[in-house]
Design a protein around this motif. Structure first.
Motif, short mmCIF file in Angstrom:
data_model
loop_
_atom_site.label_atom_id
_atom_site.label_comp_id
_atom_site.label_asym_id
_atom_site.label_seq_id
_atom_site.Cartn_x
_atom_site.Cartn_y
_atom_site.Cartn_z
N SER A 1 1.20 -1.04 -0.12
CA SER A 1 -0.31 -0.12 0.21
C SER A 1 1.04 1.05 -0.24
CB SER A 1 -1.03 -0.41 1.46
OG SER A 1 -1.57 0.96 1.08
N PRO A 2 0.69 1.98 -0.92
CA PRO A 2 1.74 3.54 -0.75
C PRO A 2 1.50 4.56 0.71
CG PRO A 2 -0.81 3.94 -2.14
CD PRO A 2 -0.91 2.03 -2.09
N SER A 3 2.34 4.37 0.66
CA SER A 3 2.68 5.42 2.10
C SER A 3 3.58 6.42 1.78
CB SER A 3 2.85 4.57 3.46
OG SER A 3 4.29 4.08 3.07
N SER A 4 3.72 7.33 2.92
CA SER A 4 5.20 8.50 2.55
C SER A 4 5.77 7.92 2.48
CB SER A 4 4.95 9.30 4.00
OG SER A 4 5.40 8.86 5.21
N GLY A 5 6.41 6.31 2.84
CA GLY A 5 7.55 5.87 3.32
C GLY A 5 7.84 4.44 1.45
N ASN A 6 6.83 4.32 1.17
CA ASN A 6 6.62 3.38 -0.03
C ASN A 6 6.19 4.17 -1.17
OD1 ASN A 6 6.47 1.00 -0.93
ND2 ASN A 6 4.14 0.38 0.47
N THR A 7 6.55 3.70 -2.67
CA THR A 7 5.44 4.41 -3.00
C THR A 7 4.55 3.58 -3.77
OG1 THR A 7 6.86 3.01 -5.04
CG2 THR A 7 7.66 4.73 -4.78
N GLY A 8 4.42 1.94 -4.19
CA GLY A 8 3.42 1.64 -4.06
C GLY A 8 3.03 0.44 -5.08
N LYS A 9 4.50 1.21 -5.82
CA LYS A 9 4.61 0.27 -7.13
C LYS A 9 3.95 -1.07 -7.01
CE LYS A 9 8.84 0.17 -8.53
NZ LYS A 9 10.19 0.56 -9.45
N LEU A 10 3.84 -1.16 -8.42
CA LEU A 10 3.61 -3.61 -8.49
C LEU A 10 4.69 -3.45 -9.15
CD1 LEU A 10 -0.04 -3.80 -9.53
CD2 LEU A 10 0.83 -4.56 -7.91
N ILE A 11 5.11 -4.65 -8.84
CA ILE A 11 6.35 -5.36 -9.47
C ILE A 11 5.97 -6.50 -10.03
CG2 ILE A 11 8.72 -6.19 -9.60
CD1 ILE A 11 8.83 -4.85 -6.86
N PHE A 12 5.48 -6.72 -10.94
CA PHE A 12 4.87 -7.58 -12.02
C PHE A 12 6.28 -9.15 -12.71
CE2 PHE A 12 1.60 -6.30 -13.23
CZ PHE A 12 0.94 -4.83 -12.65
N GLY A 13 5.47 -9.81 -12.73
CA GLY A 13 6.67 -11.30 -13.42
C GLY A 13 5.91 -10.92 -14.94
N GLN A 14 7.24 -11.55 -15.45
CA GLN A 14 7.21 -12.07 -16.71
C GLN A 14 5.82 -11.61 -17.74
OE1 GLN A 14 9.67 -9.16 -17.33
NE2 GLN A 14 9.52 -10.06 -18.92
N GLY A 15 4.96 -13.14 -17.15
CA GLY A 15 4.03 -13.00 -17.33
C GLY A 15 4.22 -14.66 -18.27
N THR A 16 3.41 -15.30 -17.94
CA THR A 16 2.97 -17.15 -18.53
C THR A 16 1.60 -16.80 -19.67
OG1 THR A 16 3.85 -17.57 -16.72
CG2 THR A 16 2.73 -19.16 -18.10
N THR A 17 1.73 -17.41 -20.80
CA THR A 17 1.22 -17.66 -22.09
C THR A 17 0.23 -18.64 -21.69
OG1 THR A 17 2.11 -15.83 -23.32
CG2 THR A 17 0.61 -17.26 -24.68
N LEU A 18 -0.47 -18.54 -21.27
CA LEU A 18 -1.40 -20.00 -21.58
C LEU A 18 -2.38 -20.09 -22.99
CD1 LEU A 18 -2.82 -22.78 -19.81
CD2 LEU A 18 -5.10 -20.65 -19.39
N GLN A 19 -2.15 -21.30 -23.34
CA GLN A 19 -2.78 -21.66 -24.66
C GLN A 19 -3.81 -23.01 -24.63
OE1 GLN A 19 0.10 -22.94 -27.86
NE2 GLN A 19 -1.96 -23.66 -29.22
N VAL A 20 -5.17 -23.09 -24.53
CA VAL A 20 -5.43 -24.21 -24.31
C VAL A 20 -6.20 -24.83 -25.64
CG1 VAL A 20 -7.81 -25.26 -22.87
CG2 VAL A 20 -7.32 -22.36 -22.10
N LYS A 21 -6.41 -26.14 -25.46
CA LYS A 21 -6.22 -27.63 -26.92
C LYS A 21 -6.99 -27.99 -25.95
CE LYS A 21 -3.33 -30.10 -25.50
NZ LYS A 21 -1.81 -31.66 -25.71
N PRO A 22 -7.82 -27.96 -27.54
CA PRO A 22 -9.60 -28.43 -27.78
C PRO A 22 -9.71 -29.56 -26.93
CG PRO A 22 -8.64 -27.98 -30.10
CD PRO A 22 -7.98 -27.30 -28.87
#
Lengths: 112, 117
Positions: free
Chosen positions: B96-117
Motif C-alpha cells: 500500500s502506498p505511504s509516505s515511505g513507499n511508492t506502492g508500485k506494483l512489480i510484475f512478473g514476466q507473464g505466462t502465456t496460457l494456451q488451451v487445446k480443445p
C-alpha cells in the motif's frame, strides 16, 4: 461505478509529433500511476503521483512527462514519440493505506 | 532487490484439465500479492489478491491461489480450464502506498496460457 477511464483506447501518432494520453478516476484515490507495456512484456512503471508529488522512475526517458492538474485527472505526454514508444499505456490508481490497485483499460499507442 | 519470477513463459493444457501457474517473489516485507489476466490488446483484469489472513484465496472465473510464505510463492490454480481462459497471466507484488513507499506494483514476466480443445 467508480472507475479509472483512459482515453483514447487507441491512438495513432506520427513519429516525432507530441501526443497526450489521459486518465481520469472517480475513486478519489490519491496515487496515480502510469505503466508502459510493450508487446509480450510485463508492465513497467514510468512514474507516479502521490497526491501532487511527482515521482519519476530512474530509467524513464526524458521524452515522457506527466501532469496531474487535480485529483481526478492525470496525463501522459510524449514529447517526441519514436517507433520504440509504441506500446500499451496503463493508468492505475491506489490509495494511501488502501488495498489494491484499479487499472484503466489502457491506451494502445501506435507510432507511424 | 524486489522481484517476481514466473518460471513458465508458456503453458499448454487441454480443456478440462487442471492448471497451476507458478509465481515466486523476493520482497523486503510481506507484500500484497496479485494475479492479473490479460487478453490480447486488452487491459489488465484482476483475478484475485492476497493481503493477509487465510492463505488460500478465491478469485473470479474459478481461480484460486495459495500464499506460501516459507517458499515465497503465490501459485495460481484452476481445477478445470476452459478455452476462454487462454490469455496472458501476470503475477504482481506491491505494498500500500505511504509516505515511505511508492506502492508500485512489480510484475512478473507473464505466462502465456494456451488451451487445446
Amino acid at each position: 461505478d467508480a472507475m479509472v477511464i483512459q482515453n483514447p483506447r487507441y491512438q495513432v501518432t506520427q513519429f516525432g509529433k507530441p501526443v497526450t494520453l489521459s486518465c481520469s478516476q472517480t475513486l478519489n484515490h490519491n496515487v496515480m500511476y502510469w505503466y508502459q507495456q510493450k508487446s509480450s512484456q510485463a508492465p513497467k512503471l514510468l512514474f507516479h503521483y502521490y497526491d501532487k508529488d511527482f515521482n519519476n522512475e530512474a530509467d524513464t526517458p526524458d521524452n515522457f512527462q506527466s501532469r496531474r492538474p487535480n485529483t481526478s485527472f492525470c496525463f501522459l505526454d510524449i514529447r517526441s514519440p519514436g517507433l520504440g514508444d509504441a506500446a500499451m499505456y496503463l493508468c492505475a490508481t491506489s490509495s494511501k493505506g488502501g488495498y489494491g490497485y484499479t487499472f484503466g483499460s489502457g491506451t494502445r499507442l501506435t507510432v507511424v | 532487490a524486489q522481484s517476481v519470477t514466473q518460471p513458465d513463459i508458456h503453458i499448454t493444457v487441454s480443456e478440462g484439465a487442471s492448471l497451476e501457474l507458478r509465481c515466486n517473489y523476493s520482497y523486503g516485507a510481506t507484500p500484497y500479492l496479485f494475479w492479473y489476466v490479460q487478453s490480447p490488446g486488452q487491459g489488465l483484469q484482476l483475478l484475485l489478491k492476497y493481503f493477509s489472513g487465510d492463505t488460500l484465496v478465491q478469485g473470479i472465473k474459478g481461480f484460486e491461489a495459495e500464499f506460501k510464505r516459507s517458499q515465497s510463492s503465490f501459485n495460481l490454480r484452476k481445477p478445470s480450464v476452459h478455452w476462454s481462459d487462454a490469455a496472458e497471466y501476470f503475477c504482481a507484488v506491491g505494498r500500500s502506498p505511504s509516505s515511505g513507499n511508492t506502492g508500485k506494483l512489480i510484475f512478473g514476466q507473464g505466462t502465456t496460457l494456451q488451451v487445446k480443445p
